[in-house]
Design an enzyme around this catalytic site. Structure first.
Site, short mmCIF file in Angstrom:
data_model
loop_
_atom_site.label_atom_id
_atom_site.label_comp_id
_atom_site.label_asym_id
_atom_site.label_seq_id
_atom_site.Cartn_x
_atom_site.Cartn_y
_atom_site.Cartn_z
N ASP A 17 0.77 -1.07 -0.10
CA ASP A 17 -0.11 0.18 0.00
C ASP A 17 0.75 1.25 0.08
OD1 ASP A 17 -1.87 -1.87 0.59
OD2 ASP A 17 -1.94 -1.68 2.60
N GLU A 193 -11.13 -0.20 -3.46
CA GLU A 193 -10.44 0.32 -2.33
C GLU A 193 -9.15 1.07 -2.89
OE1 GLU A 193 -9.41 -3.09 0.09
OE2 GLU A 193 -7.53 -3.41 -1.11
#
Length: 316
Positions: A17, A193
């Protein structure tokens, strides 16, 4: 000055991420999920490649119990109105997958110094699973984009947008701009997401990630005209196909949860993302630590949309 063509992947090992922000001071600031999911680190370098050797500084550590005590995920560092903010998701020891979104603030010139102050939870329309918040400014307004579970909609998370009254408070309506609908968004989990915003060619693009965090993980893309009402769902158009996905030939699996930056001289656009270099995972992919941070140049199509190409192979 390093030429961007010399980028060698992975940039930072075992950091998922990834978020890279190039500041006006010439430094690239980096934060990402650590494998232990127990803290937020920040590091900086004058080059993208140099982030791998940069010394990380712990900005914040999870609480012993209660809120923000488990699974610290996907921090992002932003500079807004002269202060630094890190947005992140956190759960509780007694509910390790029931995430909410939080913000910390630092008024130091260098965010590797100074004190990070907890500004609390970003409140949305529901108390439900939420994560992966990002912010961007447009036409004098600060916007917040995030993933959340709507209690009335089947699936794991959709993407929402809202205006912000300040960097930790939403104001006005929250609007859903995408929900998993295509097959490639619904493998393993129904997920939208990891949004990241890119402004170019009179458009606002929002990349996002879809499906489970194994080799099926991939990126989708939304676009809106820069003069449109960004709080109108009809302003957003969605690519029917993934725009970045697994490439077995290059041994890159599950690329996604990206951010955007530019080369040292500002002449080239850079995609920052994570991927694994193997397909098969033992157990839950979330506990496999080998989603490494990667970077590569991307180009633009004739219609003004970004062309991310395919994930490049790791350096030998």
């Amino acid at each position: 000055m390093q030429k961007v063509e010399t980028l060698k992947n992975p940039i930072v090992e075992q950091r998922a991420d990834p978020w890279v922000y190039k500041h006006t001071d010439g430094y690239y600031y980096f934060t990402a999920s650590v494998p232990e999911y127990d803290r937020i680190e920040v590091r900086r370098s004058e080059t993208i490649q140099g982030l791998g050797n940069a010394e990380p500084v712990v900005a914040w550590t999870k609480h012993e119990d209660g809120i923000m005590s488990a699974n610290i995920w996907a921090p992002e560092i932003h500079f807004i109105d002269g202060k630094w903010y890190i947005y992140f998701a956190a759960a509780r020891k007694d509910a390790i997958f029931d995430h909410r979104m939080y913000v910390i603030e630092n008024d130091a010139q260098n965010p590797l110094e100074g004190n990070w102050v907890e500004k609390g939870q970003v409140r949305t329309a529901w108390e439900s699973f939420s994560l992966d918040a990002t912010t961007f400014e447009h036409k004098g307004n600060l916007y917040y984009v995030w993933a959340q579970k709507d209690p009335e909609i089947d699936g794991n998370s959709n993407l929402y947008i809202a205006k912000m009254a300040n960097p930790w408070t939403l104001t006005g309506p929250q609007v859903m701009i995408t929900t998993p609908e295509y097959d490639w968004e619904k493998i393993g989990f129904l997920v939208n997401e990891g949004a990241a915003v890119l402004k170019s060619n009179g458009k606002i693009f929002i990349s996002y990630s879809a499906s489970a965090t194994d080799y099926n993980y991939c990126m989708g893309l939304l676009s809106a005209d820069e003069d449109s009402d960004l709080l109108n769902p009809k302003s957003w158009k969605k690519s029917p196909e993934p725009v970045f996905q697994t490439n077995e030939e290059n041994s890159q699996f599950g690329p996604g949860h990206n951010s955007f930056t530019v080369s040292e001289d500002g002449s080239q656009d850079i995609l920052i993302y994570h991927a694994r270099n193997y397909r098969e995972i033992v157990g839950d992919p979330l506990w496999d630590p080998n989603r490494h941070t990667r970077a590569q140049v991307f180009t633009w199509n004739e219609d003004g949309s970004p062309n991310f190409g395919t994930p490049v192979p790791d350096a030998n």
